[in-house]
Design an enzyme around this catalytic site. Structure first.
Site, PDB file in Angstrom:
ATOM      1  N   MET A   1     106.273  53.347  68.670  1.00 10.06           N
ATOM      2  CA  MET A   1     106.776  54.687  68.967  1.00 10.06           C
ATOM      3  C   MET A   1     106.795  55.460  67.665  1.00 10.06           C
ATOM      4  SD  MET A   1     107.700  56.848  71.201  1.00 10.06           S
ATOM      5  CE  MET A   1     108.016  58.562  70.784  1.00 10.06           C
ATOM      6  N   GLU A   2     106.152  56.622  67.688  1.00 10.26           N
ATOM      7  CA  GLU A   2     105.804  57.349  66.480  1.00 10.26           C
ATOM      8  C   GLU A   2     106.945  58.144  65.870  1.00 10.26           C
ATOM      9  OE1 GLU A   2     104.610  59.960  70.095  1.00 10.26           O
ATOM     10  OE2 GLU A   2     104.573  57.838  69.564  1.00 10.26           O
TER      11      GLU A   2
ATOM     12  N   ARG B   1     107.157  44.184  76.188  1.00 15.50           N
ATOM     13  CA  ARG B   1     106.200  45.278  76.064  1.00 15.50           C
ATOM     14  C   ARG B   1     105.519  45.533  77.405  1.00 15.50           C
ATOM     15  NH1 ARG B   1     101.109  45.389  71.764  1.00 15.50           N
ATOM     16  NH2 ARG B   1     100.387  47.508  72.268  1.00 15.50           N
ATOM     17  N   MET B   2     105.590  46.761  77.894  1.00  9.26           N
ATOM     18  CA  MET B   2     105.067  47.071  79.223  1.00  9.26           C
ATOM     19  C   MET B   2     103.573  46.808  79.337  1.00  9.26           C
ATOM     20  SD  MET B   2     107.061  50.365  80.729  1.00  9.26           S
ATOM     21  CE  MET B   2     106.598  51.499  79.426  1.00  9.26           C
ATOM     22  N   LYS B   3     102.841  46.970  78.251  1.00  8.66           N
ATOM     23  CA  LYS B   3     101.406  46.724  78.284  1.00  8.66           C
ATOM     24  C   LYS B   3     101.105  45.296  78.707  1.00  8.66           C
ATOM     25  CE  LYS B   3      97.240  47.072  75.454  1.00  8.66           C
ATOM     26  NZ  LYS B   3      96.682  47.311  74.105  1.00  8.66           N
TER      27      LYS B   3
ATOM     28  N   TYR C   1      95.328  59.246  77.198  1.00  2.00           N
ATOM     29  CA  TYR C   1      94.863  58.652  75.946  1.00  2.00           C
ATOM     30  C   TYR C   1      93.335  58.632  75.898  1.00  2.00           C
ATOM     31  CZ  TYR C   1      99.583  56.580  75.319  1.00  2.00           C
ATOM     32  OH  TYR C   1     100.932  56.361  75.163  1.00  2.00           O
TER      33      TYR C   1
ATOM     34  N   GLU D   1      98.398  62.406  73.145  1.00  2.00           N
ATOM     35  CA  GLU D   1      97.786  61.078  73.051  1.00  2.00           C
ATOM     36  C   GLU D   1      96.264  61.095  72.932  1.00  2.00           C
ATOM     37  OE1 GLU D   1      99.334  58.655  72.266  1.00  2.00           O
ATOM     38  OE2 GLU D   1     101.392  58.869  72.969  1.00  2.00           O
TER      39      GLU D   1
ATOM     40  N   HIS E   1      99.858  59.889  64.857  1.00  2.00           N
ATOM     41  CA  HIS E   1     100.812  60.776  65.526  1.00  2.00           C
ATOM     42  C   HIS E   1     101.538  61.695  64.534  1.00  2.00           C
ATOM     43  CE1 HIS E   1     101.000  60.121  69.809  1.00  2.00           C
ATOM     44  NE2 HIS E   1     101.068  58.811  69.686  1.00  2.00           N
TER      45      HIS E   1
ATOM     46  N   GLN F   1     111.448  58.948  74.525  1.00  2.00           N
ATOM     47  CA  GLN F   1     110.291  59.503  75.215  1.00  2.00           C
ATOM     48  C   GLN F   1     110.227  58.927  76.644  1.00  2.00           C
ATOM     49  OE1 GLN F   1     106.277  58.445  73.869  1.00  2.00           O
ATOM     50  NE2 GLN F   1     105.802  60.617  73.693  1.00  2.00           N
TER      51      GLN F   1
ATOM     52  N   ASP G   1     107.553  58.972  83.557  1.00  2.00           N
ATOM     53  CA  ASP G   1     107.368  57.537  83.320  1.00  2.00           C
ATOM     54  C   ASP G   1     106.476  56.913  84.392  1.00  2.00           C
ATOM     55  OD1 ASP G   1     108.864  57.438  80.994  1.00  2.00           O
ATOM     56  OD2 ASP G   1     110.737  56.983  82.032  1.00  2.00           O
TER      57      ASP G   1
END
Length: 584
Positions: A260-261, A537-539, A373, A308, A289, A129, A365
């Protein structure tokens, strides 16, 4: 002739793919997949067929008899990659592309043994994704076109290959093993997913198991043991689960997302293993999801909120069913805080804060944020309030049934809502959510007794008695509500009283580190330096690198840390951090 997805070369006048047969050999030495992809089309059609590729080395294209087919690989374009145009003779429904991937394929991350928990074997995983499947397989890489697939992965015999598909069999050939999988339901290409490494399973329930490196397996199984309760609660809300199994794969620390779903095998960051099940709402999100996103899909990245926004709504309904409305309200408040930050981030690009976006020439991206979301969630909450919960629940079930295994656009959603809930979108000013920037003034706000109690201590140093029953979610909210100019002395008192720099909960820890770094609290810098070498993790990476890079004192530290750890991060995460550092 029309390209309906701005992020794909797919031409709507050309035939669509029905099934993919994919064979790949995993080469850890060269960091390549040596592969062939056989595409079966829904109908025969003479003329050009345009496929999406990125950095693929095409070895040849043949028909079912092995006869070469004419093809041309165009020079790469920014964002899209290279168009592979194959000329189809009359009557042809099937073609095979032989190729190999690039060592730097944007969907793949190759980990050395030292970057795994066990330290003995390498690891490979995919993250397709939004538009990275084309770096692994030449195909029509748009969620508009769902495909069924069969796949075989040839891997070193000591390793296990798992896929987001149904396991068929494993064959061993000398020093290699070949794992066969099949996905009987049609899925969008971004849900093509696999991993290869030293992996072991443990059953969680009749329809679920967890996979992880053996060193993490028991911890992961303990953390996620309640997944079957989630599955039953979700089915009660949204109808039967259509994917047979809901297995979980605990990823290496470099995985760039919380989850990731991928259907049948959700990928989860190991940062969810907090020891107290406090972060399993991410599992609820990925489970949701299975209905919103995997079953009903957005037609392109321009309609990402349909994926989302619906999933956040469904996640919070699952949380409410399992933990009560107070907990759901706390998560709603966290979401609103994340939305406010995202709106501030995109203040120079307000068009990206509408739900229905227009992304020609924009990398999905780079447009990624919490807006689809949380703003999408607010629209659905407003519609639920306007229609009443029973009527909205019926609407949601009809929506899922109508678009089951299909993709749709925002415009199709609006038409469906007008038919099924006439006047509701107008009542909540749906156009303001969908087509205008920001958040409408009348958007729903979360309310609960625990939230009100938290507001009362906002900005103060609470007593030990006040916080004795706080959940990690309450701690996170409290910390994120700290003013950006909180004095260092307040930060010192908080750390001395509550040992926040030592928190095991990653969400609490990152919220704390951001606040403490702003105040120049030295112990937070040491923990940040260690943490940025532990996770991908980007978060977490983005706010921590962001706060370091925005400080004159810490800017050099940010660049040094990124140089040191960049190879540990997934390519998508590296790109995100590079953008942050480039702005300073």
């Amino acid at each position: 002739m029309a390209r309906l997805d701005p992020h794909s070369y797919n031409d709507s006048t050309q035939p669509e793919t029905e099934t993919l047969d994919w064979k790949a050999r995993v080469d850890f030495r060269t960091h390549r997949l040596h592969a062939e992809a056989t595409l079966t089309l829904k109908e025969a059609s003479a003329g050009p067929l345009d496929l999406d590729t990125r950095d693929l080395e095409i070895r040849g294209v043949v028909d079912p008899s092995g006869r070469p087919l004419p093809y041309m690989l165009s020079p790469p374009e920014a964002i899209l990659g290279s168009r592979l145009r194959v000329e189809l003779p009359p009557g042809l429904r099937q073609l095979t592309v032989r190729y190999r991937t690039a060592p730097g394929a944007s969907a793949l991350q190759w980990l050395t043994p030292s970057q795994t928990a066990g330290g003995q074997h390498p690891f490979l995983y995919s993250q397709c994704q939004a538009i990275h499947a084309r770096s692994v397989v030449p195909l029509q890489d748009t969620p508009r076109i769902r495909i069924r697939y069969r796949a075989s992965l040839r891997v070193p015999k000591a390793l296990k290959a798992v896929m987001a598909a149904s396991f068929v069999r494993r064959e061993e050939h000398g020093v290699e093993a070949e794992e066969h999988y099949e996905m009987p339901q049609p899925v969008p290409p971004y849900l093509l997913a696999f991993a290869v490494g030293s992996l072991a399973p443990k059953e969680l329930g009749p329809r679920s198991r967890v996979w992880a490196e053996p060193e993490l397996l028991e911890e992961a199984a303990d953390e996620f043991e309640g997944v079957d309760d989630m599955l039953r609660a979700a089915e009660a809300l949204f109808g039967p689960y259509d994917w047979e199994r809901f297995d979980l794969l605990t990823m290496p620390p470099s995985f760039p997302y919380g989850g990731m779903e991928n259907p049948r095998l959700t990928f989860l960051t190991p940062t969810l293993i907090a020891g107290d099940k406090s972060l399993v709402n991410v599992v609820a999100h990925e489970l949701a999801h299975s209905w919103t996103g995997n079953l009903v899909t957005n037609a392109s990245a321009e309609h990402f909120w349909l994926n989302e926004g619906f999933t956040v709504f469904a996640e919070r309904r699952i949380l409410e069913a399992l933990a009560g409305p107070e907990v759901a309200a706390l998560h709603g408040a966290l979401g609103r805080r994340a939305l406010e930050e995202a709106l501030h981030h995109f203040r120079a690009h307000p068009h990206l804060t509408a739900l229905r976006t227009h992304l020609a020439g924009v990398d999905p991206d780079e447009a990624f944020s919490q807006i689809p979301y949380e703003k999408g969630y607010l629209l659905l909450r407003a519609m639920e309030d306007a229609a009443g919960r029973p009527a909205f629940d019926e609407f949601l079930r009809r929506y899922l049934a109508t678009y089951r295994f299909r993709a749709l656009t925002t415009e199709e959603f609006v038409a469906f809502a007008e038919r099924e809930l006439p006047g509701v979108l107008a009542k909540v000013d749906g156009d303001a959510y969908l087509n205008r920037p920001g958040v409408p003034a009348g958007a729903p706000s979360p309310r609960s007794g625990r939230l009100e109690a938290l507001v009362r201590v906002r900005g103060t140093v609470p007593s030990l008695d006040t916080v004795k029953d706080w959940t990690p979610t309450e701690w996170q909210l409290y910390l994120e509500w700290l003013p950006s100019d909180t004095p260092r002395d307040i930060i010192r008192q908080l750390d001395e009283r509550f040992s926040l720099t030592k928190s095991r909960n990653s969400e609490v820890l990152v919220s704390w580190l951001v606040a403490a770094l702003r105040a120049g609290w030295e112990p937070a810098l040491q923990r940040t330096e260690a943490f940025l070498g532990e996770v991908g993790r980007m978060k977490y990476l983005k706010p921590l690198y962001g706060v370091l890079a925005s400080s004159r004192e810490y800017r050099g530290v940010a660049r040094t840390l990124f140089k040191k750890h960049a190879e540990r991060y997934h390519p998508i995460a590296r790109q995100g951090v590079e953008l942050i550092l480039a702005r300073t």
